[in-house]
Design an enzyme around this catalytic site. Structure first.
Site, PDB file in Angstrom:
ATOM      1  N   SER A 111      47.456  13.985  40.544  1.00  0.00           N
ATOM      2  CA  SER A 111      47.874  14.756  39.827  1.00  0.00           C
ATOM      3  C   SER A 111      48.827  14.068  38.635  1.00  0.00           C
ATOM      4  CB  SER A 111      48.445  16.327  40.833  1.00  0.00           C
ATOM      5  OG  SER A 111      47.319  16.149  41.765  1.00  0.00           O
ATOM      6  N   ASP A 130      43.801  16.531  44.593  1.00  0.00           N
ATOM      7  CA  ASP A 130      44.940  17.732  44.631  1.00  0.00           C
ATOM      8  C   ASP A 130      44.149  18.737  45.958  1.00  0.00           C
ATOM      9  OD1 ASP A 130      46.464  19.737  44.359  1.00  0.00           O
ATOM     10  OD2 ASP A 130      47.047  18.378  43.125  1.00  0.00           O
ATOM     11  N   ASN A 131      43.345  19.607  44.837  1.00  0.00           N
ATOM     12  CA  ASN A 131      42.614  20.472  45.763  1.00  0.00           C
ATOM     13  C   ASN A 131      42.001  20.544  46.426  1.00  0.00           C
ATOM     14  OD1 ASN A 131      43.859  21.016  42.702  1.00  0.00           O
ATOM     15  ND2 ASN A 131      42.491  23.423  42.085  1.00  0.00           N
ATOM     16  N   HIS A 174      51.315  18.789  49.415  1.00  0.00           N
ATOM     17  CA  HIS A 174      50.020  17.519  49.878  1.00  0.00           C
ATOM     18  C   HIS A 174      51.055  16.506  49.636  1.00  0.00           C
ATOM     19  CE1 HIS A 174      47.430  20.513  48.585  1.00  0.00           C
ATOM     20  NE2 HIS A 174      47.396  20.265  46.877  1.00  0.00           N
ATOM     21  N   ASN A 185      44.322  21.271  35.397  1.00  0.00           N
ATOM     22  CA  ASN A 185      44.328  21.324  36.817  1.00  0.00           C
ATOM     23  C   ASN A 185      42.556  20.892  36.853  1.00  0.00           C
ATOM     24  OD1 ASN A 185      43.749  22.689  39.048  1.00  0.00           O
ATOM     25  ND2 ASN A 185      41.945  23.477  38.131  1.00  0.00           N
ATOM     26  N   ASP A 198      53.665  25.004  37.025  1.00  0.00           N
ATOM     27  CA  ASP A 198      52.427  25.381  38.346  1.00  0.00           C
ATOM     28  C   ASP A 198      52.561  26.424  37.992  1.00  0.00           C
ATOM     29  OD1 ASP A 198      51.059  25.498  40.392  1.00  0.00           O
ATOM     30  OD2 ASP A 198      51.875  23.685  41.574  1.00  0.00           O
ATOM     31  N   SER A 210      58.457  26.645  49.030  1.00  0.00           N
ATOM     32  CA  SER A 210      58.116  25.049  49.368  1.00  0.00           C
ATOM     33  C   SER A 210      58.983  24.285  48.513  1.00  0.00           C
ATOM     34  CB  SER A 210      57.293  25.181  47.982  1.00  0.00           C
ATOM     35  OG  SER A 210      57.716  25.426  46.845  1.00  0.00           O
ATOM     36  N   LYS A 231      42.514  15.673  38.806  1.00  0.00           N
ATOM     37  CA  LYS A 231      43.981  16.478  39.438  1.00  0.00           C
ATOM     38  C   LYS A 231      42.475  17.552  40.829  1.00  0.00           C
ATOM     39  CE  LYS A 231      46.192  19.888  40.686  1.00  0.00           C
ATOM     40  NZ  LYS A 231      45.599  21.456  40.983  1.00  0.00           N
ATOM     41  N   HIS A 268      47.483  30.047  44.915  1.00  0.00           N
ATOM     42  CA  HIS A 268      48.672  30.202  44.856  1.00  0.00           C
ATOM     43  C   HIS A 268      49.727  31.436  44.616  1.00  0.00           C
ATOM     44  CE1 HIS A 268      51.595  27.892  41.949  1.00  0.00           C
ATOM     45  NE2 HIS A 268      51.360  29.323  41.604  1.00  0.00           N
ATOM     46  N   GLU A 317      49.457  22.736  35.926  1.00  0.00           N
ATOM     47  CA  GLU A 317      49.307  22.739  37.170  1.00  0.00           C
ATOM     48  C   GLU A 317      47.844  22.684  38.033  1.00  0.00           C
ATOM     49  OE1 GLU A 317      49.964  19.307  38.591  1.00  0.00           O
ATOM     50  OE2 GLU A 317      49.217  19.673  40.481  1.00  0.00           O
ATOM     51  N   HIS A 339      56.949  23.164  42.136  1.00  0.00           N
ATOM     52  CA  HIS A 339      57.141  22.648  43.993  1.00  0.00           C
ATOM     53  C   HIS A 339      58.405  22.002  43.943  1.00  0.00           C
ATOM     54  CE1 HIS A 339      53.977  25.606  44.657  1.00  0.00           C
ATOM     55  NE2 HIS A 339      53.274  24.755  44.688  1.00  0.00           N
ATOM     56  N   SER A 396      61.646  25.234  41.775  1.00  0.00           N
ATOM     57  CA  SER A 396      60.624  25.258  42.433  1.00  0.00           C
ATOM     58  C   SER A 396      59.245  26.454  41.454  1.00  0.00           C
ATOM     59  CB  SER A 396      60.991  25.372  43.693  1.00  0.00           C
ATOM     60  OG  SER A 396      60.012  24.965  44.510  1.00  0.00           O
ATOM     61  N   CYS A 434      44.169  19.283  49.971  1.00  0.00           N
ATOM     62  CA  CYS A 434      44.327  20.363  51.026  1.00  0.00           C
ATOM     63  C   CYS A 434      43.725  20.484  52.387  1.00  0.00           C
ATOM     64  CB  CYS A 434      43.387  21.926  50.320  1.00  0.00           C
ATOM     65  SG  CYS A 434      44.616  22.658  48.864  1.00  0.00           S
ATOM     66  N   GLN A 468      50.130  14.817  34.505  1.00  0.00           N
ATOM     67  CA  GLN A 468      50.612  15.544  33.861  1.00  0.00           C
ATOM     68  C   GLN A 468      51.615  14.551  32.567  1.00  0.00           C
ATOM     69  OE1 GLN A 468      51.017  18.854  34.006  1.00  0.00           O
ATOM     70  NE2 GLN A 468      51.024  19.446  35.478  1.00  0.00           N
TER      71      GLN A 468
HETATM   72  P1  NAI Z   1      38.359  27.553  42.838  1.00  0.00           P
HETATM   73  O1  NAI Z   1      37.931  28.824  41.369  1.00  0.00           O
HETATM   74  O2  NAI Z   1      37.975  26.574  42.468  1.00  0.00           O
HETATM   75  O3  NAI Z   1      37.782  28.448  44.220  1.00  0.00           O
HETATM   76  C1  NAI Z   1      37.587  29.812  44.148  1.00  0.00           C
HETATM   77  C2  NAI Z   1      37.002  29.881  44.700  1.00  0.00           C
HETATM   78  O4  NAI Z   1      36.811  32.002  45.674  1.00  0.00           O
HETATM   79  C3  NAI Z   1      35.514  30.706  43.775  1.00  0.00           C
HETATM   80  O5  NAI Z   1      34.587  30.214  44.785  1.00  0.00           O
HETATM   81  C4  NAI Z   1      35.568  31.710  44.090  1.00  0.00           C
HETATM   82  O6  NAI Z   1      33.821  32.016  43.988  1.00  0.00           O
HETATM   83  C5  NAI Z   1      36.132  32.529  45.249  1.00  0.00           C
HETATM   84  N1  NAI Z   1      35.859  33.810  45.491  1.00  0.00           N
HETATM   85  C6  NAI Z   1      37.141  34.520  44.349  1.00  0.00           C
HETATM   86  N2  NAI Z   1      37.239  35.644  44.716  1.00  0.00           N
HETATM   87  C7  NAI Z   1      36.447  35.686  46.459  1.00  0.00           C
HETATM   88  C8  NAI Z   1      36.620  36.586  46.940  1.00  0.00           C
HETATM   89  N3  NAI Z   1      36.911  38.246  46.726  1.00  0.00           N
HETATM   90  N4  NAI Z   1      35.857  36.680  48.447  1.00  0.00           N
HETATM   91  C9  NAI Z   1      35.534  35.141  48.843  1.00  0.00           C
HETATM   92  N5  NAI Z   1      35.352  34.272  47.559  1.00  0.00           N
HETATM   93  C10 NAI Z   1      36.519  34.774  46.218  1.00  0.00           C
HETATM   94  O7  NAI Z   1      40.059  27.676  43.207  1.00  0.00           O
HETATM   95  P2  NAI Z   1      40.680  26.747  43.603  1.00  0.00           P
HETATM   96  O8  NAI Z   1      40.564  25.109  42.030  1.00  0.00           O
HETATM   97  O9  NAI Z   1      39.638  25.950  44.569  1.00  0.00           O
HETATM   98  O10 NAI Z   1      42.270  27.165  43.826  1.00  0.00           O
HETATM   99  C11 NAI Z   1      42.422  28.189  44.872  1.00  0.00           C
HETATM  100  C12 NAI Z   1      43.847  28.906  44.651  1.00  0.00           C
HETATM  101  O11 NAI Z   1      44.481  27.820  45.271  1.00  0.00           O
HETATM  102  C13 NAI Z   1      44.087  28.996  43.444  1.00  0.00           C
HETATM  103  O12 NAI Z   1      45.282  30.484  43.230  1.00  0.00           O
HETATM  104  C14 NAI Z   1      45.022  27.573  43.492  1.00  0.00           C
HETATM  105  O13 NAI Z   1      45.943  28.107  41.880  1.00  0.00           O
HETATM  106  C15 NAI Z   1      45.642  27.465  44.444  1.00  0.00           C
HETATM  107  N6  NAI Z   1      45.672  25.817  44.740  1.00  0.00           N
HETATM  108  C16 NAI Z   1      46.518  25.791  45.520  1.00  0.00           C
HETATM  109  C17 NAI Z   1      47.038  24.118  45.925  1.00  0.00           C
HETATM  110  C18 NAI Z   1      48.017  24.170  47.046  1.00  0.00           C
HETATM  111  O14 NAI Z   1      47.980  23.376  47.268  1.00  0.00           O
HETATM  112  N7  NAI Z   1      48.703  25.667  48.310  1.00  0.00           N
HETATM  113  C19 NAI Z   1      46.277  22.861  45.611  1.00  0.00           C
HETATM  114  C20 NAI Z   1      45.827  23.388  44.103  1.00  0.00           C
HETATM  115  C21 NAI Z   1      45.197  25.295  44.066  1.00  0.00           C
END
Ligand code: NAI
Length: 476
Positions: free
Chosen positions: A405, A233-234, A397, A224, A137, A79, A229, A344, A199, A51, A74, A238, A409
């Site tokens: 984070s 960050d997550n 963020h 990650n 990322d 983003s 991180k 993501h 990332e 991003h 990006s 968020c 990196q």
């Molecule tokens: P995580 O693996 O810690 O959490 C995901 C959760 O979703 C898990 O607990 C899992 O059991 C649950 N899950 C999976 N399938 C499901 C379903 N069908 N129904 C309900 N729950 C379900 O992953 P994390 O780190 O929380 O990341 C989640 C997403 O967010 C990823 O795609 C990551 O890349 C992205 N992300 C986005 C950020 C942003 O700024 N927008 C920042 C950091 C991560």
């Protein structure tokens, strides 16, 4: 210098915000101070796909200060912060009519075709060579290089790894075009790459899959899963930016509303906490009994989406999984329910299915905010066309959390670039002492005073006075 951004006249605005961000990114600034004389990244040609925000500008300029030659895109079509992109291209010493910074190929509101064109541009240096390092990322740059090399080796179309046929078609077109221009390009590029630092959760997932299948072409560091991180960050990132996204997109009052957070991982925990803090009545959906139990013990109702789909006002998907909110779910939602994703990729919400519903009408309220009106007259509001709403509708963020984070990196880039013998092809996490170092670099700014172990206490709990303080299996 080759580049493509929205408007270089925004560079001064970008530079002013970069100056403020630098103060809020003590980890990155400390790394600059530690390494700017030694320049450990001299000779590194880093292609970054992350991003293009103000915080990323500080990361890019840190990599450059450490000696790297950098090109950037990006990793999402919505983003980019155009003033950040402009400032990076112009550079500290350049001007809009004489840019002296880093080639960036990114603007807010790219089409998917443009997105993959940008990725391809950043993977080619003007002398025709490719990068020797990737900073990724979500794994799109890594995917293009791998699929290109796979395509060249087999002389045939690689199998689709994605769930989105439209985007997959665009990726294939990019590969066909680039291979026709320069046969063997992707094989050469893959061979020259010393490593990738990834990332996010979703990109890391792709890397482990490739490692398992034996198709990973170069070593990778999973940034990650540095504690500093994903647990910051997550979660805390968020916690900040999910509200920012909702407010800037809709300005709806969150207090009193029923909000459903799908997934209670790191991102879900941050989002649920933030919505609760605003006074929303938060409901969690989960598939994992451990995370479901955590959510319940944190005081949230945990149920299925089917149970609450017609009762909630706000939906946020955080799963990194696909097809979480289906077209059928959306058709059953309350009038003006807000539907958003912070995971993501955009496939958590079935946008293609929504568009196919008979009689549905899409009304743009403003860019990245759309009302979808069903034939019966009721409607829902979808943020950022189902893409990550905190970056699509707000500015992602804040700097302080991204400093954690991005310090990981930079350290990961130095590790892979300077110690290739220590990292045969595989996926690694940074050692704990480096994770602790990242945290340590952020304490002073918050006025945190650490307690120091006595030698006797250290011996009693079996650690060194200077750390690491926890075994690798500790979960924080
Ligand atoms: P995580 O693996 O810690 O959490 C995901 C959760 O979703 C898990 O607990 C899992 O059991 C649950 N899950 C999976 N399938 C499901 C379903 N069908 N129904 C309900 N729950 C379900 O992953 P994390 O780190 O929380 O990341 C989640 C997403 O967010 C990823 O795609 C990551 O890349 C992205 N992300 C986005 C950020 C942003 O700024 N927008 C920042 C950091 C991560």
């Amino acid at each position: 210098m080759d580049y493509k951004v929205a408007d270089l006249s925004l560079a001064d605005f970008g530079r002013r915000e970069i100056r403020l961000a630098e103060h809020e990114m003590p980890g990155l600034m400390a790394v600059r101070e530690e390494y700017s004389a030694a320049k450990p990244l001299r000779g590194a040609k880093i292609m970054g796909s992350l991003h293009m925000t103000i915080q990323t500008a500080v990361l890019i300029e840190t990599l450059v200060e450490l000696g790297a030659d950098v090109r950037w895109v990006s990793c999402n079509i919505f983003s980019t912060q155009d003033h950040a992109a402009a400032a990076v291209v112009v550079g500290k010493d350049g001007a809009a009519d004489d840019p002296k910074g880093v080639p960036v190929f990114a603007w807010k509101g790219e089409t998917l075709e443009e997105y993959w064109w940008c990725t391809d541009q950043a993977l080619q240096w003007p002398d025709g060579t490719g990068p020797n390092m990737i900073l990724d990322d979500g794994g799109d740059a890594t995917l293009l290089v791998h699929k290109g090399a796979e395509y060249e080796k087999a002389g045939a179309v690689p199998t689709a790894a994605e769930d989105d046929p439209e985007e997959w078609g665009i990726i294939l077109d990019t590969l066909r075009r680039t291979i026709a221009d320069k046969p063997g390009r992707w094989t050469e590029t893959a061979a020259a790459i010393k490593g990738v630092t990834e990332e996010t959760t979703t990109g890391v997932h792709r890397l482990y899959e490739m490692a398992k299948a034996g198709t990973l072409a170069f070593p990778a560091i999973n940034v990650n899963d540095s504690v500093t991180k994903s647990k910051f960050d997550n979660k805390y990132g968020c916690r900040h930016s999910v509200i920012d996204g909702l407010n800037r997109a809709t300005d709806v009052l969150i207090g009193g509303k029923v909000a459903v957070v799908c997934g209670y991982g790191d991102v879900g925990k941050g989002c649920a906490d933030a919505l609760k803090g605003q006074g929303a009545r938060v409901i969690i959906t989960e598939i994992d009994p451990i995370c479901a139990l955590q959510a319940a013990m944190d005081g949230f109702q945990v149920t299925t989406l089917e149970d609450v789909v017609d009762k909630a006002d706000i939906f946020v998907t955080t799963t990194g999984n696909f097809n979480i909110i289906t077209a059928d779910h959306m058709a059953r939602m309350k009038h003006q329910a807000i539907v958003s994703n912070i995971g993501h990729f955009d496939n958590e919400i079935d946008m293609a299915g929504l568009a196919k519903i008979d009689g549905i009408e899409k009304i743009e309220i403003k860019p990245q905010v759309h009302e979808w009106r069903f034939a019966d007259g009721h409607s829902i509001i979808v943020l950022a066309e189902g893409r990550l709403m905190n970056l699509g509708c707000a500015t992602g963020h804040p700097s302080f959390v991204m400093s954690n984070s991005f310090t990981n990196q930079v350290i990961a880039q130095i590790e892979l670039f300077t110690k290739p013998d220590e990292y045969p092809v595989g996926v690694y996490v940074l050692p704990k002492h480096l994770d602790e170092k990242v945290a340590r670099l952020h304490l002073d700014a918050l006025g945190v005073k650490l307690t120091e172990l006595t030698k006797e206490q250290a011996a009693y709990i079996g650690v060194h006075v200077e750390g690491p303080y926890k075994p690798d299996h500790y979960r924080y």
